[in-house]
Design an enzyme around this catalytic site. Sequence first.
Site, mmCIF file in Angstrom:
data_model
loop_
_atom_site.group_PDB
_atom_site.id
_atom_site.type_symbol
_atom_site.label_atom_id
_atom_site.label_comp_id
_atom_site.label_asym_id
_atom_site.label_seq_id
_atom_site.Cartn_x
_atom_site.Cartn_y
_atom_site.Cartn_z
ATOM 1 N N ILE A 55 -18.155 -12.537 36.246
ATOM 2 C CA ILE A 55 -17.817 -13.958 36.166
ATOM 3 C C ILE A 55 -17.206 -14.316 34.815
ATOM 4 O O ILE A 55 -16.822 -15.466 34.588
ATOM 5 C CB ILE A 55 -19.051 -14.851 36.416
ATOM 6 N N GLY A 56 -17.112 -13.350 33.904
ATOM 7 C CA GLY A 56 -16.497 -13.635 32.610
ATOM 8 C C GLY A 56 -16.499 -12.423 31.708
ATOM 9 O O GLY A 56 -17.261 -11.472 31.913
ATOM 10 N N GLY B 287 -16.616 -11.607 27.575
ATOM 11 C CA GLY B 287 -16.786 -12.142 26.235
ATOM 12 C C GLY B 287 -16.153 -11.239 25.201
ATOM 13 O O GLY B 287 -15.456 -10.270 25.519
ATOM 14 N N ALA B 288 -16.412 -11.558 23.928
ATOM 15 C CA ALA B 288 -15.814 -10.795 22.838
ATOM 16 C C ALA B 288 -16.264 -9.345 22.871
ATOM 17 O O ALA B 288 -15.465 -8.435 22.676
ATOM 18 C CB ALA B 288 -16.186 -11.436 21.504
ATOM 19 N N GLY C 30 -18.476 -7.898 25.443
ATOM 20 C CA GLY C 30 -19.224 -7.572 26.643
ATOM 21 C C GLY C 30 -18.699 -8.299 27.861
ATOM 22 O O GLY C 30 -17.805 -9.145 27.779
ATOM 23 N N LYS D 257 -25.359 -10.541 30.728
ATOM 24 C CA LYS D 257 -24.319 -10.108 29.795
ATOM 25 C C LYS D 257 -24.558 -8.655 29.416
ATOM 26 O O LYS D 257 -25.613 -8.304 28.883
ATOM 27 C CB LYS D 257 -24.331 -10.980 28.540
ATOM 28 N N ASP E 123 -18.648 -19.977 15.839
ATOM 29 C CA ASP E 123 -17.671 -19.728 16.916
ATOM 30 C C ASP E 123 -17.677 -20.872 17.929
ATOM 31 O O ASP E 123 -17.715 -20.650 19.145
ATOM 32 C CB ASP E 123 -17.984 -18.403 17.602
#
Length: 707
Positions: A388-389, A391-392, A394, A411, A505
């Site tokens: 579903i996504g 990240g930087a 992972g 994650k 961030d």
Amino acid sequence: MTSLSGVISFASVLTANFVLLWFFSGNVLEATKFNFTTLTLSSVKLIGDAHWSNGSVRLTRDLGVPYSGSGKVVYSRPIRFRRPGVESPASFSTFFSFSVTNLNPSSIGGGLAFVISPDDEFIGDAGGFLGIMDAKGAPNGVVAVEFDTLMDVEFKDINGNHVGLDLNSMVSTRVGDLGDIGVELKSGDLVNSWVDYSGSTQSIKVYVSYSNLKPEEPIISANFDLNQYIENDSIFVGFSGSTQGSTEIHSIEWWSFSSSFDENPGSNPVVPAGAPPPPPTEFFTNPTPEKASPPPPSPAPNADISNTTSHEEKSSGKMVPGAVVGVVISSAFFLAFCAMAVIWAYNKKFKKDKGSDTFATNVIKMPKEFTYKELKNATKGFDSSRIIGNGAFGTVYRGILATTGEVVAVKRCSHSGQGTAEFLSELSIIGTLRHRNLVRLQGWCHEKGESLLVYDLMSNGSLDKALFESRMVLSWPHRHKILLGVASALAYLHQECENQVIHRDIKTSNIMLDEGFNARLGDFGLARQIEHDKSPDATVAAGTMGYLAPEYLLTGRATDKTDVYSYGAVVLEVVTGRRPIDKEGKVGVSSNLVEWVWSLHREGRLDSAIDPRLGNEFDEGEMRRVMLVGLACSHPDPMARPMMRAVVQMLVGESEVPIVPRTKPTLSFSTSELLMTLQDSVSDLNEIVRISTSSSEIGPEHVLNLV
């Protein structure tokens, strides 16, 4: 069970991305035309279990355990279906795409329906009632096209895969078997439906297909006078759905609707432009479970010993002295090998246990520890269909915990040194934090070389996707609520925690949205904890261009005021609907969002920065106050920026926004300050450097160039 097949398609569309709009002014619409691309949150009303999820509308809850409930979504404005002096009711046409996904095929289902009802408040019972009416009956004036996945004898259903026309009753007037046209509601595939009603001929036709092309023959065709079933001149249209001890998810992915007192208000066999094409059948099929590969066969120990003897020796059963020596040496070697294997295995286990103990001491304050097996099963072996996504450092997967049926986000941190460092940072910081506007960390796993974090799943994804990728326009009330929630979270991190937390961030992709579009700040991989009133150490700047404070780029010192600057950029992004760095901007317009808004403020044209998609559906005073808060937070001088607690008070109107100068001030450093910060940055250059993976990110080389 009967279900308005045309109405249900309308419902499926609504759950996905309500594209309704395009109406004539006035509270009651004489003629109406809208579709998913023009729909806004304020144009839709959600009732019961209905909720937004990644740009679509889900009528029922996304649960992994059996549940009985109902949900409904309606267009928020009444539509005129009858007018004085005209005998024929209005004609209407609607097209919608929907899907029914069952997380547990053994559960018994429910269904959904396209509904015409006299009010926008009533919701019916769960189970066979499909949220259309309750056990006492329905308020007079309910017409529905149902798509039923449950065979209910009480309502004389023909099977658990049919479409029906319901007229003030759950016993369908007309029924069509979807199996006859090769459509299976529970397949998870995208289903398209068309419902056309002619006011002059008083006839309704319902079409259903996997294809984008309207079938030549309807699955349901019936004659009835809509005037006999509606008491009010104006009525509401929408979708409803329900479950009955099941785990069905009913999603509306597309919806278009048109009505008028002219014949054929928009009936068209071709799917409206922008409607999602039906995916290939295999897109929705469950992935094949992982199969463990059998290990390669091992050669038999000492398989070639026989080669030391001649054919004659084997046939006579005797061995020469050389052969005996060979056997003895081989046996000794084999025993030594076994001994070494035992020592190696013991040593490995000892180190693993020791490593686990050491790791456990580092995260002793953390929440629940999951096993690797639990999370692997929850994500179907980290299947790509569950992603579903990204990240930087992972990948994030959708998972369903077998023990509770809860849907979570898992994650999987990358195996790099930076990925491990982010895992430890996030675990040690967010695991101890508790705030309603922070993503909640449920647990972790550090096993089999994997670093895994388990969070609450945010059904509406990230703020940047809601702003830039959704077909639905995020309304101003939701935008304001989101900005207030993020400000509240930052005030907690900066001023209310035992140790101050600098996020480092802050950006829209790290702000998640729950079912009610409440903001949840996440991704603490770059965060730092420091004692209050203690000066932070200098590091290499990490983050994403467009959100980074100018002094942070030069000094590498992250403070609460650098977070405030990033928040200001987020505020301006939410208000304008523009990304912080616009690589494809208009000629003559700055690609840097903050710079562009400051230039408009200097020219006295701040209002021209407002996202045009909002139209005039916002409070002008509130909008201007929020824009000034964004500029105040993005002030070049960090000392001039407000504290986040003060920002919260400004957003709710409890305090005034500080005076924002018309001309953007310049950032200045004394020579001694700049030399000191450069010296600190160079001395700390060997520290861990972690940079976000956005296309607009910065790295150490950018910092050196700036210096």
